[in-house]
Design a protein around this motif. Structure first.
Motif, mmCIF file in Angstrom:
data_model
loop_
_atom_site.group_PDB
_atom_site.id
_atom_site.type_symbol
_atom_site.label_atom_id
_atom_site.label_comp_id
_atom_site.label_asym_id
_atom_site.label_seq_id
_atom_site.Cartn_x
_atom_site.Cartn_y
_atom_site.Cartn_z
ATOM 1 N N CYS A 202 126.745 -17.283 -23.734
ATOM 2 C CA CYS A 202 126.011 -17.336 -25.001
ATOM 3 C C CYS A 202 126.985 -17.623 -26.134
ATOM 4 N N CYS B 48 118.736 -12.202 -30.208
ATOM 5 C CA CYS B 48 119.273 -12.331 -28.841
ATOM 6 C C CYS B 48 118.223 -12.979 -27.931
ATOM 7 N N PRO B 49 118.594 -14.065 -27.225
ATOM 8 C CA PRO B 49 117.609 -14.766 -26.398
ATOM 9 C C PRO B 49 117.282 -14.066 -25.079
ATOM 10 N N VAL B 50 118.033 -13.051 -24.727
ATOM 11 C CA VAL B 50 117.795 -12.391 -23.437
ATOM 12 C C VAL B 50 116.444 -11.664 -23.483
ATOM 13 N N GLY C 196 126.218 -5.533 -25.057
ATOM 14 C CA GLY C 196 126.355 -6.933 -25.425
ATOM 15 C C GLY C 196 127.347 -7.128 -26.557
ATOM 16 N N ARG C 197 127.570 -8.391 -26.913
ATOM 17 C CA ARG C 197 128.495 -8.687 -28.017
ATOM 18 C C ARG C 197 127.889 -8.316 -29.375
ATOM 19 N N ASN C 198 126.649 -7.885 -29.379
ATOM 20 C CA ASN C 198 126.051 -7.337 -30.607
ATOM 21 C C ASN C 198 126.230 -5.812 -30.659
ATOM 22 N N ASP D 164 127.128 -16.309 -29.157
ATOM 23 C CA ASP D 164 127.205 -15.295 -30.211
ATOM 24 C C ASP D 164 126.157 -15.438 -31.303
ATOM 25 N N ILE D 165 124.943 -15.815 -30.900
ATOM 26 C CA ILE D 165 123.874 -15.978 -31.895
ATOM 27 C C ILE D 165 123.711 -14.685 -32.700
ATOM 28 N N CYS D 166 123.778 -13.572 -31.992
ATOM 29 C CA CYS D 166 123.572 -12.260 -32.613
ATOM 30 C C CYS D 166 124.566 -12.010 -33.749
ATOM 31 N N VAL E 98 121.939 -4.290 -23.819
ATOM 32 C CA VAL E 98 121.116 -5.473 -23.559
ATOM 33 C C VAL E 98 120.559 -5.333 -22.144
ATOM 34 N N PRO F 97 124.938 -11.309 -19.764
ATOM 35 C CA PRO F 97 124.389 -12.543 -20.330
ATOM 36 C C PRO F 97 125.270 -13.133 -21.432
ATOM 37 N N CYS F 98 126.157 -12.335 -22.011
ATOM 38 C CA CYS F 98 126.958 -12.804 -23.156
ATOM 39 C C CYS F 98 127.984 -13.853 -22.757
HETATM 40 S S1 SF4 Z 1 122.863 -13.091 -28.528
HETATM 41 FE FE1 SF4 Z 1 124.184 -13.748 -26.835
HETATM 42 S S2 SF4 Z 1 126.205 -12.791 -27.229
HETATM 43 FE FE2 SF4 Z 1 124.659 -11.713 -28.463
HETATM 44 S S3 SF4 Z 1 124.026 -9.979 -27.187
HETATM 45 FE FE3 SF4 Z 1 122.537 -11.635 -26.795
HETATM 46 S S4 SF4 Z 1 123.397 -12.697 -25.019
HETATM 47 FE FE4 SF4 Z 1 125.059 -11.429 -25.826
#
Ligand code: SF4
Ligand code: B12
Ligand code: SF4
Length: 273
Positions: free
Chosen positions: A189, A267-269, A150-152, A191-193, A156, A185-186
């Protein structure tokens, strides 16, 4: 062993991993991992074997390089969910390894015994640290079909998001790979992470395609700074205070280290986890 035998051994091993307590399990091939991004990037990255949690290198190889066991053909990766409701699975009680990690070690040990008794395959239990003969577990998990990076910069997974911990073993037989899967999933999204990182570890591009001659970089495009994240880990160590530790089986209070997990918790996933 013929193809049918290999296929049924592979499903039996994955089933057994889950019976022993893994939430996910899958196979990746050695060939896929040798050319996977972390395996090619880490030996070129300055300070790969430095920072929080690193160990003295006993592999005899250069920093960041992975020592593969003899006869290794396929790698089984397991994931155990570390849900928000059980933060203690991740805590270090003094120098005692987190409970979640002990659980992973036990599953892999039991699975190694079972595989060698049942199929007479040669097995190898990978240690955690690369410097001690471990492998890059996130890439192995992606190639085994457990999720995506993921972008974190974390693995994920569809059901648990990034809130999983990983461990692996190898076998001396080529098993069909169970991944990768189409999952990202990113893309939808915001970029909350990245926004919740207390150190702003994702705020600038640290690694580039030109400098590293590869397109898949930390946090996808090179925006994760390991030294900056490491600062937070140091801070978490210095912030640890003595607390009762009955759930870890000690009567005396110990210093409990609670490492930052903001980029995974946000991360909401897999929100249910
Ligand atoms: S918060 Fe969003 S961008 Fe970050 S890992 Fe989760 S899905 Fe990806
Ligand atoms: C060293 C280490 C650290 C160091 C450095 C982290 C780093 N990423 O460099 C420090 C102490 C800072 C750290 C921090 C954390 N860690 Co850590 N760490 C490790 C360790 C031992 C090795 C990681 C490593 O060196 N990777 C190689 C570096 C060079 O690459 P990278 O930054 O990961 O970037 C690569 C990937 O993004 C990949 N990639 C990018 N795009 C794509 C696309 C595809 C298709 C593929 C295959 C790969 C890929 O390519 C990049 C390189 O080019 C692993 C255990 C292991 N044996 O694997 C755990 C591990 C990665 N850590 C873990 C965790 C949980 C954390 C923390 C949340 C702290 C915590 N509370 O435990 C933070 C998260 C930081 C973050 N957002 O990445 C988990 C991750 C679980 C998951 N769901 O992903 C692991 C797997 C340990 C475990 N018990 O399961 N960690
Ligand atoms: S673990 Fe904490 S400090 Fe490190 S990248 Fe994630 S949010 Fe930032």
């Amino acid at each position: 062993m013929n193809n049918d035998g290999i296929l049924s051994a592979s499903s039996a091993i994955i089933r057994k991993a889950k019976l022993l307590g893994a939430d996910m399990a899958g196979f990746a091939s050695l060939d896929d991992l040798i050319s996977a991004p972390s395996f090619t990037f880490a030996p070129k990255m300055p300070g790969t074997d430095q920072g929080v949690g690193s160990r003295n290198n006993t592999t005899g190889l250069d920093s960041g390089k992975v020592k593969w066991p003899e006869n290794c053909k396929s790698i089984l990766v397991i994931a155990v969910s570390h849900p928000k409701e059980s933060p203690e699975m991740d805590w270090w009680y003094g120098r005692v390894s987190p409970q979640g990690n002990k659980h992973l070690i036990k599953i892999i040990k039991d699975l190694c015994d079972w595989i060698s008794e049942t199929f007479s395959f040669e097995v190898f239990h990978f240690p955690y640290h690369i410097e001690k003969g471990g492998i890059y577990l996130k890439d192995a998990a992606v190639m085994a079909g457990l999720g995506c990076i993921g972008r974190n910069n974390m693995l994920v997974t569809p059901d648990f998001g990034p809130r999983v911990r990983l461990r692996a073993l190898s076998v001396n037989v080529s098993m069909p790979s169970t991944g990768p899967i189409a999952f990202d999933p990113c893309r939808q999204c915001r970029d909350i992470c990245r926004m919740v990182c207390p150190q702003k570890a994702f705020d600038r591009q640290v690694y580039t395609v030109e400098a590293y001659e590869q397109t898949m970089l930390p946090a996808r495009y090179g925006e994760y700074s390991r030294p900056v994240c490491n600062k937070q880990m140091q801070k978490n160590i210095s912030m640890a205070i003595e607390e009762p530790a009955n759930d870890a089986g000690t009567e005396k209070p110990v210093r409990i280290i609670k490492y930052c997990r903001n980029c995974e918790m946000s991360c909401p996933v897999g929100k249910q986890s």
